[in-house]
Design an enzyme around this catalytic site. Structure first.
Site, PDB file in Angstrom:
ATOM      1  N   ASP A  67       0.818  -1.101  -0.039  1.00 46.11           N
ATOM      2  CA  ASP A  67      -0.300   0.298  -0.111  1.00 46.11           C
ATOM      3  C   ASP A  67       0.350   1.605  -0.143  1.00 46.11           C
ATOM      4  O   ASP A  67       2.284   1.456   0.125  1.00 46.11           O
ATOM      5  CB  ASP A  67      -0.482  -0.166   0.946  1.00 46.11           C
ATOM      6  CG  ASP A  67      -0.154  -0.217   2.377  1.00 46.11           C
ATOM      7  OD1 ASP A  67       1.057  -0.379   2.398  1.00 46.11           O
ATOM      8  OD2 ASP A  67      -0.827  -1.149   3.488  1.00 46.11           O
ATOM      9  N   GLU A 143      -9.707  -1.554   5.515  1.00 43.70           N
ATOM     10  CA  GLU A 143      -9.866  -1.306   6.743  1.00 43.70           C
ATOM     11  C   GLU A 143     -11.121  -2.312   6.614  1.00 43.70           C
ATOM     12  O   GLU A 143     -12.235  -2.177   5.850  1.00 43.70           O
ATOM     13  CB  GLU A 143     -10.437  -0.251   6.785  1.00 43.70           C
ATOM     14  CG  GLU A 143      -9.446   0.987   6.102  1.00 43.70           C
ATOM     15  CD  GLU A 143      -8.511   1.823   7.453  1.00 43.70           C
ATOM     16  OE1 GLU A 143      -8.146   0.881   8.009  1.00 43.70           O
ATOM     17  OE2 GLU A 143      -8.041   2.512   8.023  1.00 43.70           O
TER      18      GLU A 143
END
Ligand code: PGA
Length: 262
Positions: A67, A143
Site C-alpha cells: 500500500d 479497513e
C-alpha cells in the site's frame, strides 16, 4: 491457519526471516509482498543481515508493496516508498526494476491499480506476503467493511488509522486521508501469507481475527480461508487466544516429527 507463538518480538522476526530464507533457497527469484509499519522492522533488519553475511542474495528477488498513502508524494519521509528505501532496499542488492510499489499520485488511479494487479500476475503471483495487523483488524489498508474479494484500489482511511499515523507527521495538514492498497482478494491470492503481530495492544484483535467469526468487520479474519496462512505472534499478542496451548503443542509436535513450518 498455522499459529506460531514465539517468546518475544525478536523471535517472531527470526521465524519469519527463516521462512523467507528457506523459500529463497528453493526459488532465488522469490516474489515477496512487503508491508510497512513498526511490526516488520525487525524482519527487515534480519533480511539485511542475511544479505550482509552472504547468506541471501536479492539480485533475482521481486517485491510488491502492499500500500501507499495517496497524494503524499513518494519523497515524503512518511511515504511507504521512503520507508522501504530506508529500512530495506538501500541495504540490499535488489534490482530497481524488481521493486514494485503503488504510486502516491498516479495520473489514472484505476488504471494504475489494474496495472499493479497485472504485474503481480505476470511474475506468477506473490510467493510470500508479509502482513502486519491494525488494531481495527485491517490488513494492508483494507479497513473494516472492505469487501473480502476487493482488488487493488483507492481506499478511505478510518479515523483510527488517520489518528495512528498523525503522530508521525509534523504538519497535521499533511496527514493522509486516503491510500492505495492491494485488495483482500489480491492478498488472498498469495501462495503463503505471514501475518506478524507483537505486543499486548494487538492481543484483542488477534483473538478476534483468529478465533472470531469470519467478517468484513475484521478484515484479517479472512485469513481463516487461506490454506497457507501463518500467524507468527509473540506471547503478548497471543495472550487472549483461547486455544493457545493447543497451537503451541501442535507447532512443537509437528516440528518434532519433521513437518514444521516450511
Ligand atoms: P504496526 O501497523 O505494525 O505499526 O502496528 C500495523 C498495521 O497497521 O497494519
Amino acid at each position: 491457519m498455522e499459529i506460531i507463538i514465539k517468546p518475544d518480538y525478536q523471535a517472531v522476526c527470526e521465524e519469519a526471516s527463516a521462512i523467507i530464507l528457506r523459500a529463497w533457497k528453493k526459488k532465488p527469484n522469490l516474489v515477496l509482498g512487503l508491508a510497512t509499519g513498526k511490526t516488520p522492522l525487525g524482519l527487515y533488519e534480519r533480511l539485511i543481515s542475511l544479505h550482509k553475511s552472504g547468506q541471501m542474495d536479492f539480485a533475482e528477488v521481486i517485491t510488491f508493496n502492499l500500500d501507499e498513502y495517496f497524494g503524499l508524494g513518494e519523497s515524503h519521509p512518511q511515504s511507504f516508498a521512503h520507508y522501504m528505501d530506508s529500512h530495506l532496499f538501500k541495504h540490499i542488492n535488489m534490482r530497481p526494476e524488481n521493486i514494485h510499489r503503488l504510486h502516491s499520485r498516479p495520473e489514472d488511479i484505476e488504471e494504475h491499480c489494474r496495472a499493479y494487479e497485472r504485474k503481480i500476475r505476470s511474475v506468477g503471483g506473490i510467493d510470500i506476503q508479509i502482513l502486519g495487523i491494525g488494531k481495527n483488524g485491517h490488513i494492508g489498508f483494507n479497513e473494516p467493511s472492505s469487501s473480502l474479494t476487493s482488488r487493488t484500489r483507492l481506499k478511505a482511511l478510518t479515523r483510527e488509522t488517520v489518528e495512528a499515523a498523525a503522530s508521525l507527521f509534523e504538519n497535521q495538514e499533511e496527514v493522509p486521508r486516503f491510500c492505495l492498497t492491494m485488495g483482500i482478494g489480491t492478498i488472498l491470492e498469495s501462495k503463503t501469507i505471514l501475518l506478524l503481530a507483537s505486543g499486548e495492544d494487538k492481543a484483542d484483535i488477534i483473538a478476534r481475527a483468529i478465533e472470531g467469526p469470519l467478517t468484513a468487520f475484521v478484515p484479517a479474519s479472512v485469513l481463516q480461508l487461506h490454506p497457507q496462512a501463518k500467524c507468527i505472534l509473540d506471547e503478548q499478542a497471543a495472550s487472549r487466544l483461547v486455544l493457545k496451548d493447543y497451537y503451541r503443542w501442535a507447532y512443537e509436535t509437528k516440528s518434532s516429527i519433521g513437518v514444521g513450518p516450511r
